[in-house]
Design an enzyme around this catalytic site. Structure first.
Site, PDB file in Angstrom:
ATOM      1  N   LYS A   1       0.848  -1.198   0.000  1.00 35.81           N
ATOM      2  CA  LYS A   1       0.000   0.000   0.000  1.00 35.81           C
ATOM      3  C   LYS A   1       0.882   1.247   0.000  1.00 35.81           C
ATOM      4  O   LYS A   1       1.909   1.293   0.702  1.00 35.81           O
ATOM      5  CB  LYS A   1      -0.905  -0.020   1.231  1.00 35.81           C
ATOM      6  CG  LYS A   1      -1.951   1.086   1.270  1.00 35.81           C
ATOM      7  CD  LYS A   1      -2.852   0.959   2.497  1.00 35.81           C
ATOM      8  CE  LYS A   1      -3.941   2.002   2.554  1.00 35.81           C
ATOM      9  NZ  LYS A   1      -4.788   1.901   3.757  1.00 35.81           N
TER      10      LYS A   1
ATOM     11  N   SER B   1      -9.911  -0.608   6.908  1.00 39.45           N
ATOM     12  CA  SER B   1      -9.357  -0.510   5.557  1.00 39.45           C
ATOM     13  C   SER B   1      -8.659  -1.743   5.017  1.00 39.45           C
ATOM     14  O   SER B   1      -8.335  -1.778   3.827  1.00 39.45           O
ATOM     15  CB  SER B   1      -8.400   0.670   5.482  1.00 39.45           C
ATOM     16  OG  SER B   1      -9.147   1.843   5.369  1.00 39.45           O
TER      17      SER B   1
ATOM     18  N   SER C   1      -9.784   1.806   2.749  1.00 40.16           N
ATOM     19  CA  SER C   1      -8.920   2.556   1.869  1.00 40.16           C
ATOM     20  C   SER C   1      -7.859   1.720   1.167  1.00 40.16           C
ATOM     21  O   SER C   1      -7.240   2.191   0.218  1.00 40.16           O
ATOM     22  CB  SER C   1      -8.223   3.671   2.651  1.00 40.16           C
ATOM     23  OG  SER C   1      -7.375   3.123   3.643  1.00 40.16           O
TER      24      SER C   1
HETATM   25  N1  GLN Z   1     -13.126   4.224   6.109  1.00 44.00           N
HETATM   26  C1  GLN Z   1     -12.520   4.571   7.339  1.00 44.00           C
HETATM   27  C2  GLN Z   1     -12.076   6.019   7.296  1.00 44.00           C
HETATM   28  O1  GLN Z   1     -12.295   6.619   6.321  1.00 44.00           O
HETATM   29  C3  GLN Z   1     -11.385   3.669   7.663  1.00 44.00           C
HETATM   30  C4  GLN Z   1     -10.185   3.964   6.891  1.00 44.00           C
HETATM   31  C5  GLN Z   1      -9.004   3.153   7.269  1.00 44.00           C
HETATM   32  O2  GLN Z   1      -9.120   2.128   7.940  1.00 44.00           O
HETATM   33  N2  GLN Z   1      -7.827   3.664   6.899  1.00 44.00           N
HETATM   34  O3  GLN Z   1     -11.548   6.546   8.205  1.00 44.00           O
END
Ligand code: GLN
Length: 478
Positions: free
Chosen positions: A79, A178, A154
């Site tokens: 990532k 995410s 994400s």
């Molecule tokens: N969707 C969640 C957020 O926007 C989690 C994102 C993540 O785990 N990086 O914060």
């Protein structure tokens, strides 16, 4: 079946029997990238030259008869939030568009030491903020199962790469879901380890008390293999836990008979897609038939989790993102400016996307004098209550079963205009980050051809039990 569609462990066995070389596996992955990447958009950066060089080095060692770690020669996607020495690391943001780290994140160092072949850096929501990988400078990643749909986020690029054969394994990060949520959407397995199990050194910070690095793969075994490589204490991360590291692959050998699972009643309520519910019901029945005892449990503070998460995550983000000022890293606005304050303003206005700005404002607001007690402090108190719920429940059961998401993968663009709808996709995942607990999403079938994720939640530092159950379930299902 192409090489790029095989599991890491089966490729590792083939490498040891000299039936295949790492170069051949890596070339197969890049062939798949050439075929599908234009549509899927899983990568921000690929490094074919570097990957083939790494593969050749591993092949030479195999030829010499060296005894190499199981990860050696296996293509892996990283990532774009993890620092990679000499490889651009953007975090999906314009503000880091030209940032080339001078060091590796510890997790990256560890996989390299074990001989993994890094294919490239995967697409993500800017700074990890999002649930669909639509908030990225390079545009959305598409779901390999149905390219009209989002891959989740994400870590959508990592899940899509692992799902499509554009990588064999992938590293993601999980602040509120995410790793697990895109895995549910793309039909992969994704594990968020216990907070402190994997070093966060070199991981670009979103919300430091919630962020964790973890593996994404196509089987539970492959995730255990990658977790074996990245887990462990790191003196460069003061929140990394100084505990012995189990062998996660060994844990898969134990039978699941006799384990006790909890089903939290608060997770099976209105708003949960009925198709998802029936797939989870089927999975629970299968586990029960094979000796897992099922009991109902209660996690009464669940209804506060999304609100608490978005207060704490944005507060921490507003502080972490203060460092992007146009001086230290990457992008600086070339607007006409008279002083440094104007330069900061112009750089941050142009460099950050809409969602990131929304969160910086929200976070700054909840931390400001006058509102701190009402929002941030209160959220921290409820965070403790949410954690206590889990501690209590996990005294009576070995693990917990829930859906990973309330909905199936949705259409690209569908939730972009409504941030609240987007935040609600995280309803089943954020509590684990707030409590620090490990959780894994595994596929438990389909609804109308779309993958459904089942989340297994473990006790702190007991990734072994959820891996064991996940593997046991995969064996029963196949
Ligand atoms: N969707 C969640 C957020 O926007 C989690 C994102 C993540 O785990 N990086 O914060």
């Amino acid at each position: 079946m192409e090489l790029c569609d095989k599991s890491a462990l089966s490729l590792a066995a083939m490498l040891r029997k000299r039936e295949v070389t790492s170069r051949e596996i890596t070339e197969s992955v890049f062939k798949r990238i050439e075929e599908r990447e234009k549509t899927i958009n899983a990568y921000i950066t690929t490094d074919k030259k570097g990957a083939l060089k790494q593969a050749d080095q591993i092949d030479k060692k195999f030829l010499k008869g060296e005894d190499l770690p199981l990860l050696a020669g296996i293509p892996l996607a990283v990532k774009d939030i993890l620092c990679t020495k000499g490889i651009r690391t953007t975090c999906g943001s314009k503000i880091l568009d030209t940032f080339v780290p001078t060091y590796n994140a510890t997790a990256v160092d560890k996989v390299l030491k074990d001989g993994a072949v890094i294919i490239g850096k995967t697409n993500m929501d800017e700074f990890g903020m999002g649930s669909s990988t639509e908030n990225s400078i390079i545009g959305p990643t598409r779901n390999p199962v149905d390219t009209q749909l989002v891959a989740g986020g994400s870590s959508g690029g990592s899940a899509a790469a692992a799902s499509s054969g554009e990588a064999i394994l992938a590293l993601g990060t999980d602040t509120g879901g995410s790793i697990r949520q895109p895995s549910a959407f793309c039909g992969t397995v994704g594990l968020k380890p216990t907070y402190g199990r994997v070093s966060r050194y070199g991981v670009i910070a979103y919300a430091s008390s919630l962020d964790q690095v973890g593996p994404i793969g196509r089987t539970v075994e492959d995730c255990a293999l990658l977790l074996n490589s990245i887990a462990g204490h790191d003196k460069l991360d003061s929140t990394s836990a100084d505990l012995p590291k189990p062998d996660f692959l060994q844990a898969l050998k134990k039978d699941i008979k006799g384990l006790k699972a909890g089903l939290p009643k608060e997770y099976f309520i209105e708003g949960l897609d009925q198709g998802i519910k029936s797939r989870i019901d089927d999975a629970v029945k299968l586990l029960e038939k094979n000796g897992v005892e099922i009991v109902e449990i209660s996690l009464p503070h669940t209804k506060y989790a999304v609100s608490v998460y978005y207060l704490i995550a944005t507060a921490e983000a507003s502080s972490n993102l203060a460092r992007y000022d146009g001086v230290k890293y990457g992008f600086r606005s070339d607007a006409e400016i008279q002083d440094s304050i104007m330069m900061y303003e112009a750089t941050r206005s142009e460099g950050f996307g809409t969602e990131v700005k929304r969160r910086i404002m929200l976070g700054t607001y909840v931390l400001s004098a006058g509102y701190y007690d009402a929002y941030y402090l209160k959220a921290q108190k409820i965070r403790s209550l949410i954690k206590n719920d889990f501690d209590k429940a996990l005294k009576h059961v070995d693990f917990i079963i829930t859906p990973t998401t309330p909905c199936l993968p949705f259409k690209i663009g569908e939730k972009m205009s409504d941030p609240l709808q987007m935040y609600l996709v995280d309803i089943y995942t954020v509590s684990l980050n707030l409590s620090g607990l490990p959780g894994m999403s595994i596929n438990c079938g389909n609804v109308n051809g779309l993958p459904v994720g089942m989340q297994l939640i473990g006790k702190a530092f007991d990734e072994e039990t959820i891996l064991r159950v996940g593997h046991g379930y995969e064996m029963l299902k196949s």
